[in-house]
Write a protein that holds these residues in place. Structure first.
Motif, PDB file in Angstrom:
ATOM      1  N   SER A   8       0.829  -1.193   0.000  1.00 44.59           N
ATOM      2  CA  SER A   8       0.000   0.000   0.000  1.00 44.59           C
ATOM      3  C   SER A   8       0.870   1.253   0.000  1.00 44.59           C
ATOM      4  O   SER A   8       2.035   1.229   0.397  1.00 44.59           O
ATOM      5  CB  SER A   8      -0.896   0.018   1.237  1.00 44.59           C
ATOM      6  OG  SER A   8      -1.857  -1.016   1.185  1.00 44.59           O
ATOM      7  N   THR A   9       0.289   2.336  -0.450  1.00 43.00           N
ATOM      8  CA  THR A   9       0.925   3.644  -0.358  1.00 43.00           C
ATOM      9  C   THR A   9       0.216   4.434   0.737  1.00 43.00           C
ATOM     10  O   THR A   9      -1.007   4.548   0.738  1.00 43.00           O
ATOM     11  CB  THR A   9       0.846   4.393  -1.694  1.00 43.00           C
ATOM     12  OG1 THR A   9       1.512   3.619  -2.702  1.00 43.00           O
ATOM     13  CG2 THR A   9       1.504   5.755  -1.600  1.00 43.00           C
ATOM     14  N   TYR A  10       0.993   4.943   1.655  1.00 43.76           N
ATOM     15  CA  TYR A  10       0.470   5.576   2.864  1.00 43.76           C
ATOM     16  C   TYR A  10       0.708   7.084   2.808  1.00 43.76           C
ATOM     17  O   TYR A  10       1.773   7.535   2.363  1.00 43.76           O
ATOM     18  CB  TYR A  10       1.163   5.016   4.105  1.00 43.76           C
ATOM     19  CG  TYR A  10       0.902   3.550   4.353  1.00 43.76           C
ATOM     20  CD1 TYR A  10      -0.007   3.131   5.316  1.00 43.76           C
ATOM     21  CD2 TYR A  10       1.571   2.563   3.620  1.00 43.76           C
ATOM     22  CE1 TYR A  10      -0.249   1.794   5.564  1.00 43.76           C
ATOM     23  CE2 TYR A  10       1.330   1.212   3.856  1.00 43.76           C
ATOM     24  CZ  TYR A  10       0.422   0.845   4.823  1.00 43.76           C
ATOM     25  OH  TYR A  10       0.185  -0.495   5.053  1.00 43.76           O
ATOM     26  N   ALA A  11      -0.253   7.847   3.318  1.00 44.15           N
ATOM     27  CA  ALA A  11      -0.105   9.299   3.421  1.00 44.15           C
ATOM     28  C   ALA A  11      -0.442   9.736   4.835  1.00 44.15           C
ATOM     29  O   ALA A  11      -1.445   9.313   5.406  1.00 44.15           O
ATOM     30  CB  ALA A  11      -1.010  10.004   2.424  1.00 44.15           C
ATOM     31  N   ALA A  12       0.413  10.581   5.386  1.00 39.79           N
ATOM     32  CA  ALA A  12       0.203  11.130   6.728  1.00 39.79           C
ATOM     33  C   ALA A  12       0.315  12.644   6.651  1.00 39.79           C
ATOM     34  O   ALA A  12       1.340  13.173   6.197  1.00 39.79           O
ATOM     35  CB  ALA A  12       1.228  10.566   7.710  1.00 39.79           C
ATOM     36  N   LEU A  13      -0.730  13.324   7.079  1.00 39.56           N
ATOM     37  CA  LEU A  13      -0.761  14.779   7.037  1.00 39.56           C
ATOM     38  C   LEU A  13      -0.933  15.323   8.447  1.00 39.56           C
ATOM     39  O   LEU A  13      -1.783  14.857   9.206  1.00 39.56           O
ATOM     40  CB  LEU A  13      -1.907  15.272   6.147  1.00 39.56           C
ATOM     41  CG  LEU A  13      -2.011  16.790   5.952  1.00 39.56           C
ATOM     42  CD1 LEU A  13      -2.447  17.106   4.522  1.00 39.56           C
ATOM     43  CD2 LEU A  13      -3.002  17.429   6.934  1.00 39.56           C
ATOM     44  N   ASP A  14      -0.114  16.299   8.781  1.00 41.08           N
ATOM     45  CA  ASP A  14      -0.136  16.957  10.093  1.00 41.08           C
ATOM     46  C   ASP A  14      -0.380  18.446   9.873  1.00 41.08           C
ATOM     47  O   ASP A  14       0.506  19.162   9.411  1.00 41.08           O
ATOM     48  CB  ASP A  14       1.199  16.718  10.817  1.00 41.08           C
ATOM     49  CG  ASP A  14       1.359  17.571  12.073  1.00 41.08           C
ATOM     50  OD1 ASP A  14       0.335  18.061  12.595  1.00 41.08           O
ATOM     51  OD2 ASP A  14       2.506  17.733  12.526  1.00 41.08           O
ATOM     52  N   LEU A  15      -1.596  18.887  10.184  1.00 41.63           N
ATOM     53  CA  LEU A  15      -1.930  20.310  10.090  1.00 41.63           C
ATOM     54  C   LEU A  15      -1.848  20.909  11.483  1.00 41.63           C
ATOM     55  O   LEU A  15      -2.714  20.665  12.336  1.00 41.63           O
ATOM     56  CB  LEU A  15      -3.331  20.506   9.500  1.00 41.63           C
ATOM     57  CG  LEU A  15      -3.808  21.958   9.446  1.00 41.63           C
ATOM     58  CD1 LEU A  15      -2.884  22.807   8.580  1.00 41.63           C
ATOM     59  CD2 LEU A  15      -5.239  22.034   8.941  1.00 41.63           C
ATOM     60  N   GLY A  16      -0.790  21.663  11.712  1.00 44.80           N
ATOM     61  CA  GLY A  16      -0.581  22.259  13.018  1.00 44.80           C
ATOM     62  C   GLY A  16      -0.970  23.722  13.050  1.00 44.80           C
ATOM     63  O   GLY A  16      -1.516  24.273  12.085  1.00 44.80           O
ATOM     64  N   THR A  17      -0.649  24.372  14.137  1.00 38.65           N
ATOM     65  CA  THR A  17      -0.951  25.790  14.304  1.00 38.65           C
ATOM     66  C   THR A  17      -0.124  26.647  13.365  1.00 38.65           C
ATOM     67  O   THR A  17      -0.561  27.708  12.928  1.00 38.65           O
ATOM     68  CB  THR A  17      -0.692  26.198  15.762  1.00 38.65           C
ATOM     69  OG1 THR A  17      -1.509  25.400  16.616  1.00 38.65           O
ATOM     70  CG2 THR A  17      -0.996  27.663  16.006  1.00 38.65           C
ATOM     71  N   ASN A  18       1.064  26.161  13.017  1.00 34.58           N
ATOM     72  CA  ASN A  18       1.974  26.934  12.176  1.00 34.58           C
ATOM     73  C   ASN A  18       2.202  26.305  10.809  1.00 34.58           C
ATOM     74  O   ASN A  18       2.225  27.008   9.803  1.00 34.58           O
ATOM     75  CB  ASN A  18       3.325  27.098  12.884  1.00 34.58           C
ATOM     76  CG  ASN A  18       4.196  28.162  12.253  1.00 34.58           C
ATOM     77  OD1 ASN A  18       3.717  29.244  11.938  1.00 34.58           O
ATOM     78  ND2 ASN A  18       5.472  27.855  12.060  1.00 34.58           N
ATOM     79  N   ASN A  19       2.358  24.991  10.763  1.00 28.65           N
ATOM     80  CA  ASN A  19       2.770  24.304   9.543  1.00 28.65           C
ATOM     81  C   ASN A  19       1.713  23.337   9.038  1.00 28.65           C
ATOM     82  O   ASN A  19       0.935  22.780   9.810  1.00 28.65           O
ATOM     83  CB  ASN A  19       4.055  23.495   9.785  1.00 28.65           C
ATOM     84  CG  ASN A  19       5.281  24.376   9.879  1.00 28.65           C
ATOM     85  OD1 ASN A  19       5.263  25.524   9.468  1.00 28.65           O
ATOM     86  ND2 ASN A  19       6.342  23.835  10.419  1.00 28.65           N
TER      87      ASN A  19
END
Length: 350
Positions: A34-45
């Motif tokens: 599988s191809t995995y994606a992880a997204l982190d939407l923080g306060t700054n980035n």
């Protein structure tokens, strides 16, 4: 990374026999990986990693990072501003296109402190679905601390009894005490989340022109909030070291190494001694805003945030007086990737 790989492939599928009784044609299976994606939407980035299991860990095939300052002004208004929403949705639309381009089929897309705090956080998330095609999961602080630990535990010294891990974010800072059990496995003993990150501290105290007095006030405010955790979990530090994950610590590493431009390969996993950290923070305090903005390891987008981040770092290292800090250019995204791959059996649990 140290996670073991467990991938399985079955035999190829066979197409029906060709007209006239010819041999069936082998049709390759869809990729078993599988191809995995992880997204982190923080306060700054806003940060994205796309990866596939590989060897003992994973191989990154695409990534994206942009400073969006989603949490700008929340400490004063309690709301995400329209300008911040527009910046963030533009970045998330790029993330969506990368996820589609790479055919990522296993996703975890999270948001943290800004969406937890803002009165219009749910409205923002609904708009992100409509305009960027991304459904965000707003995670709690404990989940955030756990994912940071999963992402960073490969950097705990093999000879150490554990570590004090900290993740300096834009709107909050997570601190985790990690201990090695009798079986050699690393576990979370305790965690806390401080209501300060680089954005919120800069908005409270200023970040462009920071005097020694203002810096001391920032550090003291962070120390005040950290004190209850230290009272309960600041004992028996022998055999432990610090691990820091954030733009603050990677910037300090880049400045310490005198890098002409930031280089993750030289920064991730770097050990710094207390004297080296103090000297580098001193250099940063001696720089003007313009000089920080001109630095290739800081740049204008972070020039007003790096000193508030240093104040958080100093509060932590003075509360936990350990001689060494290991720099981590990794964190939530890597933790999410490892967690998903373990759940799927693509990586062995440790």
């Amino acid at each position: 990374m140290s996670e073991g790989l467990r991938l399985r492939r079955g035999p190829p599928r066979m197409a029906p026999a060709a007209p006239g009784g010819g041999r069936p044609i082998a049709v390759p299976d869809k990729p078993a990986v599988s191809t995995y994606a992880a997204l982190d939407l923080g306060t700054n980035n806003c940060r994205l990693l796309i990866a596939r299991p590989h060897g003992a860990g994973f191989r990154v095939i695409d990534s994206f990072s942009r400073i969006v300052r989603l949490g700008e002004g929340i400490s004063a208004t309690g709301r995400i501003s329209e300008a911040a929403i527009d910046r963030t949705i533009a970045a998330l639309a790029i993330c969506r296109s990368k996820i589609d381009l790479r055919n990522a089929n296993r996703l975890r897309l999270v948001a943290t402190e800004a969406c937890r705090q803002a009165a219009n956080g749910e409205v923002f998330c609904a708009r992100v679905v409509r305009e960027a095609g991304i459904r965000l999961e707003v995670i709690n602080r404990e989940n955030e601390a756990t994912l940071a630990m999963i992402g960073c535990t490969p950097l705990v010294d093999d000879e150490a009894r554990g570590a004090i891990l900290f993740d300096i974010g834009g709107g909050s800072t997570e601190v985790v005490r990690i201990e090695r059990g009798a079986d050699g496995r690393l576990r979370m003993r305790a965690w806390t989340s401080l209501p300060f990150g680089v954005v919120t501290l800069a908005e409270c105290f200023g970040g462009r022109e920071v005097s020694q007095q203002v810096y001391a006030r920032m550090e003291a405010e962070v120390a005040r909030h950290l004190a209850p955790f230290v009272a309960r979990h600041g004992d028996a530090l022998d055999g432990l070291h610090l691990i820091g994950t954030s733009g603050t610590v990677t910037t300090i590493a880049g400045i310490h190494l005198n890098l002409p431009r930031y280089d993750r390969r030289r920064v991730d996993g770097l050990w710094m001694e207390n004297a080296e950290i103090s000297a580098t923070v001193g250099r940063l305090l001696g720089m003007s805003y313009a000089e920080r903005a001109d630095s290739h390891c800081i740049r204008r987008e972070r020039a007003d945030l790096v000193l508030p981040g240093c104040a958080i770092l100093d509060a932590i290292r003075h509360a936990f007086p350990l001689p060494r800090l290991r720099i981590a250019d990794r964190g939530l995204r890597e933790g999410m990737l490892v967690e998903m791959m373990r759940e799927d059996g693509a990586l062995a649990a440790t």
